[in-house]
Design a protein around this motif. Structure first.
Motif, mmCIF file in Angstrom:
data_model
loop_
_atom_site.group_PDB
_atom_site.id
_atom_site.type_symbol
_atom_site.label_atom_id
_atom_site.label_comp_id
_atom_site.label_asym_id
_atom_site.label_seq_id
_atom_site.Cartn_x
_atom_site.Cartn_y
_atom_site.Cartn_z
ATOM 1 N N GLN A 25 1.453 -54.785 -43.670
ATOM 2 C CA GLN A 25 0.844 -56.161 -43.426
ATOM 3 C C GLN A 25 0.823 -56.815 -42.019
ATOM 4 N N LYS A 26 0.770 -55.912 -41.141
ATOM 5 C CA LYS A 26 0.945 -56.402 -39.589
ATOM 6 C C LYS A 26 -0.103 -55.558 -39.072
ATOM 7 N N PRO A 27 -0.825 -56.077 -38.030
ATOM 8 C CA PRO A 27 -1.725 -55.355 -37.141
ATOM 9 C C PRO A 27 -1.119 -54.427 -36.174
ATOM 10 N N VAL A 28 -1.695 -53.141 -36.116
ATOM 11 C CA VAL A 28 -1.504 -52.231 -34.801
ATOM 12 C C VAL A 28 -2.488 -51.908 -34.354
ATOM 13 N N LEU A 29 -2.578 -52.413 -32.785
ATOM 14 C CA LEU A 29 -3.925 -51.931 -32.250
ATOM 15 C C LEU A 29 -3.713 -50.558 -31.686
ATOM 16 N N LEU A 56 -15.865 -59.079 -22.483
ATOM 17 C CA LEU A 56 -15.085 -58.020 -23.281
ATOM 18 C C LEU A 56 -14.357 -58.651 -24.462
ATOM 19 N N LEU A 57 -13.591 -59.627 -24.014
ATOM 20 C CA LEU A 57 -12.765 -60.327 -24.618
ATOM 21 C C LEU A 57 -13.209 -61.028 -25.913
ATOM 22 N N VAL A 73 -3.405 -60.144 -29.408
ATOM 23 C CA VAL A 73 -4.677 -60.175 -28.364
ATOM 24 C C VAL A 73 -4.237 -60.690 -27.185
ATOM 25 N N ALA A 74 -3.707 -62.186 -27.390
ATOM 26 C CA ALA A 74 -3.088 -63.055 -26.208
ATOM 27 C C ALA A 74 -1.975 -62.259 -25.418
ATOM 28 N N THR A 75 -1.014 -61.684 -26.191
ATOM 29 C CA THR A 75 -0.059 -60.642 -25.641
ATOM 30 C C THR A 75 -0.563 -59.512 -24.749
ATOM 31 N N LEU A 76 -1.723 -58.836 -25.160
ATOM 32 C CA LEU A 76 -2.288 -57.977 -24.679
ATOM 33 C C LEU A 76 -2.940 -58.557 -23.306
ATOM 34 N N VAL A 131 2.945 -55.570 -26.863
ATOM 35 C CA VAL A 131 1.864 -55.617 -27.624
ATOM 36 C C VAL A 131 2.291 -54.539 -28.869
ATOM 37 N N THR A 132 2.026 -54.555 -30.098
ATOM 38 C CA THR A 132 2.167 -53.648 -31.042
ATOM 39 C C THR A 132 1.162 -52.415 -31.301
ATOM 40 N N VAL A 133 1.806 -51.413 -30.331
ATOM 41 C CA VAL A 133 0.749 -50.121 -30.365
ATOM 42 C C VAL A 133 1.508 -48.902 -30.585
ATOM 43 N N PRO A 134 0.857 -47.744 -30.880
ATOM 44 C CA PRO A 134 1.852 -46.500 -30.958
ATOM 45 C C PRO A 134 2.470 -46.208 -29.792
#
Length: 250
Positions: free
Chosen positions: A188-192, A209-210, A165-168, A123-126
């Motif tokens: 232009q890409k999401p980071v959660l 929750l989902l 979200v699916a990868t998470l 997942v794309t996160v810090p």
């Protein structure tokens, strides 16, 4: 006690006095944890506050890693009853006892653990860097909250966000507080971000929750003219998300 405080004062970096005025965040417990992180080589200077909140403050930090972020929980301000209601539903913490300090520190540890699991799952996160008591240190993402920076192509952004979200979910987690406040628009890409309410997909309320997350997402993108079928998207995510072809948004 006096000698301990004197030693602590001598060991605190010079930036402590300058920044303690921000939200009274630097209580003695926080000071001790910042000293430990400084000695571990994670902090050379607190640069500036990014946000001052009721339960936590976020600072940019100069470190050998470059400029990073320190999320500092204000333990005395935390609503541990609210935290307990969330954390007790997470099967990873099902045996936790309702003591205030234990609940709060478990909450903070869980957030750091969630970020690690999400990143390990793709997942794309810090990038998580360090945890010490009530202080979480992580990578600084040079992007704005989605609420303040609408994507140039909302449909493409939404599709990518649903993949995240699916990868998470595949990694075993549901965010639990997903909204335009907790998604960054980075190139232009999401980071959660902000995984404090993240829970295991094995939790009894994981689907709830989902779908709450997806409802928040739907309301944001609806204003941009992009529809989202929450029930359908939830089913796809739980069964293995695949992007839908054509004009319709999944």
């Amino acid at each position: 006690m006096f000698l301990k405080r004197a030693r602590l004062a001598r060991s605190m970096p010079k930036w402590k006095e300058e920044w303690k005025v921000w939200g009274n965040v630097f209580d003695r417990y926080t000071e001790e944890n910042l000293v430990k992180l400084s000695k571990q080589g994670h902090i050379t200077e607190l640069v500036s506050p990014l946000s001052i909140g009721k339960e936590s403050n976020i600072f940019t930090v100069a470190s050998p890693h470059g400029t990073i972020v320190a999320k500092i929980y204000r333990v005395q301000n935390c609503n541990f009853k609210h935290m307990y209601d969330y954390i007790i539903a997470d099967p990873r913490y099902g045996n936790i006892k309702p003591g205030k300090r234990q609940i709060i520190l478990s909450w903070i540890t869980r957030e750091f653990r969630n970020i690690m699991l999400a990143r390990q799952g793709g997942v794309t996160v810090p990038k998580p860097i360090a945890l010490e008591g009530n202080v979480i240190m992580m990578e600084l993402i040079d992007g704005q909250q989605l609420k303040d920076d609408a994507p140039d192509n909302p449909k493409a952004f939404l599709d990518t966000l649903l993949k995240e979200v699916a990868t998470l979910w595949k990694a075993g987690l549901v965010h639990g507080d997903l909204s335009a406040f907790n998604v960054l628009n980075f190139q232009q890409k999401p980071v959660l971000i902000d995984f404090s309410q993240g829970s295991s997909v094995e939790a009894f309320n994981a689907q709830e929750l989902l779908e709450r997350d997806l409802t928040n997402v739907r309301e944001y993108f609806r204003k941009l003219g992009v529809p989202l079928d929450v029930v359908r998207a939830s089913k796809r995510i739980r069964q293995g998300y695949k992007p839908q072809r054509g004009r319709d948004t999944p």
